[in-house]
Scaffold this motif. Structure first.
Motif, short mmCIF file in Angstrom:
data_model
loop_
_atom_site.label_atom_id
_atom_site.label_comp_id
_atom_site.label_asym_id
_atom_site.label_seq_id
_atom_site.Cartn_x
_atom_site.Cartn_y
_atom_site.Cartn_z
N LEU A 1 0.89 -1.12 0.12
CA LEU A 1 -0.04 -0.05 0.08
C LEU A 1 1.00 1.17 -0.08
O LEU A 1 1.88 1.17 0.83
CB LEU A 1 -0.88 0.21 1.17
CG LEU A 1 -2.06 1.18 1.36
CD1 LEU A 1 -2.74 1.16 0.32
CD2 LEU A 1 -2.48 0.90 2.65
N GLY B 1 0.90 5.61 -1.13
CA GLY B 1 0.23 7.16 -1.35
C GLY B 1 1.13 8.09 -2.16
O GLY B 1 2.14 7.91 -1.78
N SER C 1 -2.38 13.26 0.74
CA SER C 1 -2.24 12.17 -0.38
C SER C 1 -3.15 12.91 -1.52
O SER C 1 -4.07 13.12 -1.40
CB SER C 1 -2.70 10.77 -0.13
OG SER C 1 -1.89 10.31 1.04
N PRO D 1 -8.37 0.95 -0.69
CA PRO D 1 -7.94 2.17 -0.28
C PRO D 1 -8.64 3.54 -1.21
O PRO D 1 -8.95 3.02 -2.26
CB PRO D 1 -6.54 2.13 -1.08
CG PRO D 1 -6.22 0.94 -1.92
CD PRO D 1 -7.47 0.21 -1.66
N VAL E 1 -3.88 6.93 -3.67
CA VAL E 1 -3.47 5.77 -2.83
C VAL E 1 -3.85 4.44 -3.87
O VAL E 1 -4.79 4.46 -4.41
CB VAL E 1 -4.12 5.69 -1.54
CG1 VAL E 1 -3.68 7.08 -0.79
CG2 VAL E 1 -5.71 5.72 -1.73
N THR F 1 -5.24 6.39 3.90
CA THR F 1 -5.81 5.51 2.76
C THR F 1 -7.01 4.70 2.90
O THR F 1 -7.58 4.38 2.22
CB THR F 1 -4.73 4.20 2.84
OG1 THR F 1 -4.98 3.31 3.83
CG2 THR F 1 -3.25 4.75 2.64
#
Length: 156
Positions: free
Chosen positions: A27, A29, A115, A108, A118, A62
């Motif tokens: 994961l 961003g 951000s 996400p 993501v 996220t």
């Protein structure tokens, strides 16, 4: 605190999340401040357990709910960070391996103004441009996984 110490150098506790899904994707961003892609990381709040800090940061940035599974590393950054307002700090970063919480959200979405985007990405083909701090942290993860199962840290 800054009212008392001004812009003097402070050591702060940072946390990094290596959130990995069942397909081995991480994961990440795209940061609003630099436009670079990065792992999820942030600063622990006063009196907050680091593992809870990392879960909070992942959720805030996220929308993904995660479970902390392993301590990967405890590393002091070797450079000073200076914010635009002149505040100076050095981070001790505590990095955790995490996985999506099966009873929570794993899709996400941009959760805050830090951000721009993501998503889940293969560590072999990360998005570009990739933040240098993330390149460094991915090295910590590789070193941890190649080791003896104990968290990594530097001595001397």
């Amino acid at each position: 605190m800054r009212e008392k110490v001004g812009h003097d150098l402070l050591m702060l506790v940072g946390v990094t999340a290596f959130v990995e899904d069942d397909e081995g994707r991480l994961l990440m961003g795209r940061r609003a401040d630099t436009g670079e892609w990065a792992l999820v990381y942030g600063i622990a709040e006063p009196f907050e357990e680091p593992a809870l800090s990392v879960r909070r940061e992942v959720k805030e940035e996220t929308g993904v709910d995660c479970v902390v599974s392993e301590l990967v590393s405890v590393m002091a950054q070797h450079e000073e960070h200076v914010y635009g307002n002149g505040d100076r700090c050095q981070f001790v970063d505590i990095a955790f391996a995490c996985r999506p919480d099966p009873s929570g959200n794993s899709e996400p979405f941009v959760g805050d103004d830090e951000s721009l985007a993501v998503g889940w990405f293969s560590p072999e083909e990360p998005p570009r441009p990739l933040a240098q701090s993330t390149v460094e942290r991915l090295g910590w993860l590789r070193r941890y996984r190649a080791g003896d199962g104990h968290a990594i840290f530097e001595l001397g």
